[in-house]
Design an enzyme around this catalytic site. Structure first.
Site, mmCIF file in Angstrom:
data_model
loop_
_atom_site.group_PDB
_atom_site.id
_atom_site.type_symbol
_atom_site.label_atom_id
_atom_site.label_comp_id
_atom_site.label_asym_id
_atom_site.label_seq_id
_atom_site.Cartn_x
_atom_site.Cartn_y
_atom_site.Cartn_z
ATOM 1 N N SER A 1 -31.684 -3.505 6.358
ATOM 2 C CA SER A 1 -31.481 -4.156 7.645
ATOM 3 C C SER A 1 -30.214 -4.998 7.587
ATOM 4 O O SER A 1 -30.133 -5.971 6.824
ATOM 5 C CB SER A 1 -32.680 -5.043 8.000
ATOM 6 O OG SER A 1 -32.394 -5.793 9.152
ATOM 7 N N HIS B 1 -30.203 -0.021 9.373
ATOM 8 C CA HIS B 1 -31.128 -0.526 10.380
ATOM 9 C C HIS B 1 -30.518 -1.718 11.109
ATOM 10 O O HIS B 1 -30.077 -2.682 10.480
ATOM 11 C CB HIS B 1 -32.441 -0.940 9.707
ATOM 12 C CG HIS B 1 -33.522 -1.334 10.655
ATOM 13 N ND1 HIS B 1 -34.247 -0.426 11.381
ATOM 14 C CD2 HIS B 1 -33.997 -2.564 11.000
ATOM 15 C CE1 HIS B 1 -35.142 -1.062 12.122
ATOM 16 N NE2 HIS B 1 -35.002 -2.366 11.916
ATOM 17 N N ASP C 1 -31.314 -4.608 13.828
ATOM 18 C CA ASP C 1 -32.338 -5.359 14.559
ATOM 19 C C ASP C 1 -31.694 -6.071 15.743
ATOM 20 O O ASP C 1 -30.925 -7.016 15.569
ATOM 21 C CB ASP C 1 -32.993 -6.386 13.643
ATOM 22 C CG ASP C 1 -33.939 -5.746 12.636
ATOM 23 O OD1 ASP C 1 -34.802 -4.964 13.071
ATOM 24 O OD2 ASP C 1 -33.819 -6.038 11.438
ATOM 25 N N MET D 1 -32.250 -8.434 18.863
ATOM 26 C CA MET D 1 -33.190 -9.419 19.410
ATOM 27 C C MET D 1 -32.521 -10.179 20.546
ATOM 28 O O MET D 1 -31.323 -10.464 20.495
ATOM 29 C CB MET D 1 -33.623 -10.400 18.317
ATOM 30 C CG MET D 1 -34.193 -9.751 17.066
ATOM 31 S SD MET D 1 -34.704 -10.990 15.854
ATOM 32 C CE MET D 1 -34.952 -9.952 14.402
ATOM 33 N N HIS E 1 -33.244 -0.820 16.399
ATOM 34 C CA HIS E 1 -34.577 -1.318 16.756
ATOM 35 C C HIS E 1 -34.408 -2.368 17.854
ATOM 36 O O HIS E 1 -33.929 -3.473 17.593
ATOM 37 C CB HIS E 1 -35.224 -1.908 15.495
ATOM 38 C CG HIS E 1 -36.582 -2.485 15.718
ATOM 39 N ND1 HIS E 1 -37.198 -3.281 14.759
ATOM 40 C CD2 HIS E 1 -37.446 -2.403 16.751
ATOM 41 C CE1 HIS E 1 -38.376 -3.656 15.211
ATOM 42 N NE2 HIS E 1 -38.552 -3.139 16.411
ATOM 43 N N MET F 1 -35.734 -5.011 19.862
ATOM 44 C CA MET F 1 -36.777 -6.028 20.056
ATOM 45 C C MET F 1 -36.369 -6.872 21.255
ATOM 46 O O MET F 1 -36.058 -8.058 21.144
ATOM 47 C CB MET F 1 -36.923 -6.878 18.792
ATOM 48 C CG MET F 1 -37.571 -6.134 17.639
ATOM 49 S SD MET F 1 -37.670 -7.113 16.132
ATOM 50 C CE MET F 1 -36.095 -6.650 15.398
ATOM 51 N N MET G 1 -44.590 -2.751 12.550
ATOM 52 C CA MET G 1 -44.184 -4.073 12.115
ATOM 53 C C MET G 1 -45.247 -4.619 11.156
ATOM 54 O O MET G 1 -46.416 -4.715 11.509
ATOM 55 C CB MET G 1 -44.026 -5.007 13.313
ATOM 56 C CG MET G 1 -42.901 -4.640 14.259
ATOM 57 S SD MET G 1 -41.271 -4.579 13.457
ATOM 58 C CE MET G 1 -41.117 -6.261 12.812
ATOM 59 N N GLY H 1 -39.008 -11.140 14.869
ATOM 60 C CA GLY H 1 -38.207 -12.263 15.333
ATOM 61 C C GLY H 1 -37.404 -12.948 14.251
ATOM 62 O O GLY H 1 -36.370 -13.536 14.530
ATOM 63 N N GLY I 1 -37.168 -12.358 6.343
ATOM 64 C CA GLY I 1 -37.671 -13.133 5.215
ATOM 65 C C GLY I 1 -39.147 -13.470 5.249
ATOM 66 O O GLY I 1 -39.624 -14.254 4.424
ATOM 67 N N ASP J 1 -41.510 -2.051 8.683
ATOM 68 C CA ASP J 1 -40.507 -3.110 8.781
ATOM 69 C C ASP J 1 -41.166 -4.474 8.623
ATOM 70 O O ASP J 1 -42.005 -4.860 9.435
ATOM 71 C CB ASP J 1 -39.816 -3.031 10.144
ATOM 72 C CG ASP J 1 -38.631 -3.981 10.260
ATOM 73 O OD1 ASP J 1 -38.371 -4.738 9.317
ATOM 74 O OD2 ASP J 1 -37.966 -3.950 11.316
ATOM 75 N N GLY K 1 -41.162 -7.646 5.235
ATOM 76 C CA GLY K 1 -41.722 -8.076 3.964
ATOM 77 C C GLY K 1 -41.781 -7.016 2.892
ATOM 78 O O GLY K 1 -42.545 -7.139 1.927
#
Length: 221
Positions: free
Chosen positions: A11, A36, A38, A40, A69, A71, A140, A145, A148, A178, A180
């Site tokens: 990511s 990837h 992300d 947002m 992705h 979001m 997910m 959002g 980490g 996606d 952790g």
């Protein structure tokens, strides 16, 4: 059938944006399959990241698949822009799309692969009608959002459930996870049925990202 080997998708959100091209080269050298992105909006999720112009910059630096992705609320308004910027596949959230079939067909009509993501609290039964039309489902394993976060253990059962649904309804569909993902849980995640691992912190913040990628591949073959 599902992908024959585990796909790795760093990511870019966890990369050093002052050295974006070098970060992408690092992922390429490590043998990553997808980049990837992300996206947002500070509305659907409590954070703001970047838009199509950054995706375009990323696409200009790599031949990897750009996995975007969204979001965001009202993703239909921006899908075409992200595909024009270089996205090869677009994933939208089930929770953000009141007319999900229309959204998926729109993505495909623009020549990109189409995926749907579901949050940890969203039941997989909401995908029953759309699953045959999808190229991928992104589960997910954290609440979206922020990067980490720790992997939610109940996600393993959800991966197994989705794998069973896939076998019945759409064997070619890719299952991506996606949130952790680490060296410690990658093997269990893949054994449950995942094909693609999205890793941000575990990859870009590692002392040796290439070594981390190699370890995950070795464990999940």
């Amino acid at each position: 059938m599902p992908a024959p080997s585990t796909l790795l998708a760093p990511s870019i959100l966890s990369a050093d944006f002052t050295r974006l091209e070098q970060s992408i080269a690092l992922a390429t050298t490590a043998g990553a399959d997808w980049m990837h992105c992300d996206i947002m909006d500070g509305n659907f999720v409590p954070n703001i990241t970047f838009g199509p112009f950054i995706v375009q910059a990323i696409a200009s630096c790599t031949s990897m698949i750009i996995d975007t992705h969204l979001m965001i609320a009202h993703p239909d308004r921006y899908i075409e822009e992200f595909i024009k910027a270089g996205s090869h596949q677009i994933t939208v959230h089930q929770e953000a799309c009141p007319h999900l079939h229309r959204t998926i067909q729109f993505i495909k009509s623009l020549g990109a692969k189409a995926g749907v993501s579901v949050n940890p609290g969203t039941p997989l039964s909401t995908l029953d009608a759309i699953l045959p039309d999808l190229d991928l489902v992104l589960l997910m394993s954290v609440n979206p959002g922020f990067g980490g976060q720790k992997f939610i253990p109940s996600s393993i059962g959800k991966i197994r459930q989705l794998h069973e649904m896939r076998l019945k309804l759409n064997p070619e569909m890719v299952i991506a996870i996606d949130g952790g993902i680490t060296e410690e849980n990658a093997q269990e995640v893949v054994s449950a049925g995942a094909d693609a691992l999205i890793a941000g912190t575990a990859f870009f913040k590692a002392a040796n990202p290439a070594q981390t990628a190699a370890k995950i591949r070795a464990m999940t073959r």
